[in-house]
Design a protein around this motif. Structure first.
Motif, PDB file in Angstrom:
ATOM      1  N   PHE A  21      -0.299  -1.747  -4.797  1.00  0.00           N
ATOM      2  CA  PHE A  21       0.475  -2.203  -5.960  1.00  0.00           C
ATOM      3  C   PHE A  21       1.063  -3.577  -5.666  1.00  0.00           C
TER       4      PHE A  21
ATOM      5  N   SER B 262       4.842  10.052   3.790  1.00  0.00           N
ATOM      6  CA  SER B 262       5.047   9.437   2.475  1.00  0.00           C
ATOM      7  C   SER B 262       4.430  10.317   1.392  1.00  0.00           C
TER       8      SER B 262
ATOM      9  N   ASP C  91      10.315  -2.365   2.087  1.00  0.00           N
ATOM     10  CA  ASP C  91       9.911  -2.133   0.686  1.00  0.00           C
ATOM     11  C   ASP C  91      10.971  -1.256   0.018  1.00  0.00           C
TER      12      ASP C  91
ATOM     13  N   ARG D 271       6.668  11.837  -1.643  1.00  0.00           N
ATOM     14  CA  ARG D 271       6.317  11.549  -3.052  1.00  0.00           C
ATOM     15  C   ARG D 271       6.062  12.846  -3.817  1.00  0.00           C
TER      16      ARG D 271
ATOM     17  N   ALA E   4       0.884  -1.166   0.000  1.00  0.00           N
ATOM     18  CA  ALA E   4       0.000   0.000   0.000  1.00  0.00           C
ATOM     19  C   ALA E   4       0.917   1.210   0.000  1.00  0.00           C
ATOM     20  N   GLY E   5       0.533   2.262  -0.693  1.00  0.00           N
ATOM     21  CA  GLY E   5       1.401   3.441  -0.791  1.00  0.00           C
ATOM     22  C   GLY E   5       0.695   4.690  -0.284  1.00  0.00           C
TER      23      GLY E   5
ATOM     24  N   GLU F  94      10.968   6.238  -9.436  1.00  0.00           N
ATOM     25  CA  GLU F  94       9.565   6.519  -9.073  1.00  0.00           C
ATOM     26  C   GLU F  94       9.210   7.992  -9.371  1.00  0.00           C
TER      27      GLU F  94
ATOM     28  N   GLU G 205      12.165   1.186   3.028  1.00  0.00           N
ATOM     29  CA  GLU G 205      10.868   1.633   3.556  1.00  0.00           C
ATOM     30  C   GLU G 205      10.412   0.623   4.599  1.00  0.00           C
TER      31      GLU G 205
ATOM     32  N   LEU H 186       6.606   2.936 -11.646  1.00  0.00           N
ATOM     33  CA  LEU H 186       6.557   2.350 -10.295  1.00  0.00           C
ATOM     34  C   LEU H 186       7.040   0.892 -10.232  1.00  0.00           C
TER      35      LEU H 186
ATOM     36  N   TYR I 161      -0.004  12.612  -5.707  1.00  0.00           N
ATOM     37  CA  TYR I 161       0.032  11.898  -4.428  1.00  0.00           C
ATOM     38  C   TYR I 161      -0.853  12.562  -3.379  1.00  0.00           C
TER      39      TYR I 161
ATOM     40  N   GLU J 274      -3.874   3.478  -2.715  1.00  0.00           N
ATOM     41  CA  GLU J 274      -2.920   2.966  -3.700  1.00  0.00           C
ATOM     42  C   GLU J 274      -2.489   1.579  -3.222  1.00  0.00           C
TER      43      GLU J 274
ATOM     44  N   GLY K 272       2.696   0.455   3.978  1.00  0.00           N
ATOM     45  CA  GLY K 272       3.192   1.793   3.650  1.00  0.00           C
ATOM     46  C   GLY K 272       4.206   2.291   4.660  1.00  0.00           C
ATOM     47  N   THR K 273       5.004   3.246   4.206  1.00  0.00           N
ATOM     48  CA  THR K 273       6.052   3.776   5.090  1.00  0.00           C
ATOM     49  C   THR K 273       5.667   5.132   5.672  1.00  0.00           C
TER      50      THR K 273
ATOM     51  N   GLU L 219       7.964  -1.147   7.004  1.00  0.00           N
ATOM     52  CA  GLU L 219       6.497  -1.221   6.976  1.00  0.00           C
ATOM     53  C   GLU L 219       5.966  -2.409   7.777  1.00  0.00           C
TER      54      GLU L 219
HETATM   55  O1  DO4 Z   1       3.488   5.568  -4.670  1.00  0.00           O
HETATM   56  C1  DO4 Z   1       4.505   5.092  -4.363  1.00  0.00           C
HETATM   57  C2  DO4 Z   1       4.698   4.056  -3.343  1.00  0.00           C
HETATM   58  C3  DO4 Z   1       4.747   4.595  -1.959  1.00  0.00           C
HETATM   59  C4  DO4 Z   1       5.097   3.582  -0.943  1.00  0.00           C
HETATM   60  O2  DO4 Z   1       5.617   2.519  -1.210  1.00  0.00           O
HETATM   61  C5  DO4 Z   1       4.831   3.889   0.470  1.00  0.00           C
HETATM   62  O3  DO4 Z   1       4.189   4.893   0.797  1.00  0.00           O
HETATM   63  O4  DO4 Z   1       5.264   3.082   1.308  1.00  0.00           O
END
Ligand code: DO4
Ligand code: MG
Length: 291
Positions: free
Chosen positions: A116, A90, A164, A94, A83-84, A171, A143, A178, A104, A114, A255-256, A145
């Motif tokens: 991915f 974050s 991550d 971004r 998740a981002g 990016e 990252e 991505l 973002y 988000e 997410g981070t 998480e």
């Molecule tokens: O949109 C990019 C990815 C962001 C992400 O990996 C994060 O927020 O941890």
């Protein structure tokens, strides 16, 4: 309970982590306790909880001394998802790095998160293994998480730590890059254990700390609490599940909330430590890949 995989006498086994020692589940019942997948298969067959299954079949499990550096990746998930932009930090990072301004901000406040695909679990490493920097990136970061571990019906089995590793320059060039920023050899580490749900009564109240060392010196440290996450884990799983099918265990990185300053990039030989309370510390050294 903390589930782990560990190496003993050249063999990888599944067990319960108890700090200095480990309860050898594989030794007590190899067919059921070969790994998380065989365990979950049996859980389903007998309609028992993980704890009930262990109590039923592992009464005589032996307690072994845990040798140094013997923990291995706790599971090889079929897929890893991420998740981002789930933390304000974050979103800001971004927005700073991207040429596509506003994107973002929008995803941070949109109803749909988000989410991915980070890739196959086979690209993932465990505790003590090398994570990587892409050869074509000059700006890469870890990252840290919190990562729920899901069964194939997307039920939460427990929680682990994920790193991550991401190429911020790739990016930032174009959001459509991505997958290249996120997926490469050694792009993700998970471990050191899977803490069961009863170890983590509230996943939205966990302290995360990341420390990065270079040639023995601390070059970065940061903290965040998962209470700062904008989205709830249940919400992320709900979106991940919509019309989806899973073929084995899945790890979902949430997410981070810790991002090193913009002039920081990982270097070959760095050591990254991520600590999450009630789970443990995931430690990995960094290698720069050659082209
Ligand atoms: O949109 C990019 C990815 C962001 C992400 O990996 C994060 O927020 O941890
Ligand atoms: Mg991330």
């Amino acid at each position: 309970m903390k589930l782990c995989r560990f190496e003993t006498q050249g063999e990888i086994r599944f067990g319960i982590f108890e700090e200095e020692s480990v309860l050898d589940l594989t030794g007590s019942h190899p067919r059921i306790f070969s790994n998380i997948d065989t365990l979950l298969f049996q859980v389903k067959e007998e309609n028992l909880s993980v704890r009930e299954l262990i109590e039923k079949y592992a009464k005589d499990a032996r307690r072994l001394k845990l040798e140094e550096d013997s923990l291995r990746i706790p599971l090889v998930p079929d897929e890893i998802w991420g998740a981002g932009v789930t933390y304000l930090r974050s979103r800001d990072a971004r927005e700073d790095e991207t040429k596509t301004k506003g994107l973002y901000d929008h995803v941070y406040s949109a109803e749909r998160p988000e989410i991915f695909l980070k890739g196959s679990g086979r690209r993932c490493v465990g505790p003590g293994e090398l994570i990587s920097i892409r050869s074509d990136s000059e700006w890469s970061v870890p990252e840290p998480e919190l990562a729920p571990v899901l069964d194939r019906d997307a039920n939460v089995i427990g929680y682990t730590i994920a790193n991550d590793v991401s190429a911020r320059d790739i990016e930032g060039q174009n959001p459509l890059y991505l997958p290249q920023a996120k997926i490469f050899k050694g792009c993700c580490a998970i471990g050191p254990v899977i803490s069961s749900q009863d170890e983590i009564p509230n996943p939205h109240s966990l302290q995360i700390e990341m420390r990065i060392s270079r040639a023995g010196e601390r070059v970065f440290e940061g903290q965040v609490n998962t209470s700062n996450m904008k989205r709830k884990i249940g919400e992320l799983i709900r979106f991940l599940k919509i019309n989806n099918t899973f073929f084995g265990c899945v790890v979902l990185m949430t997410g981070t909330g810790i991002v090193p300053p913009d002039d920081f990039s990982l270097e070959d030989g760095d050591v990254v430590e991520i600590e999450i309370e009630r789970i443990g510390t995931l430690r990995n050294a960094v290698q720069k890949l050659s082209s």
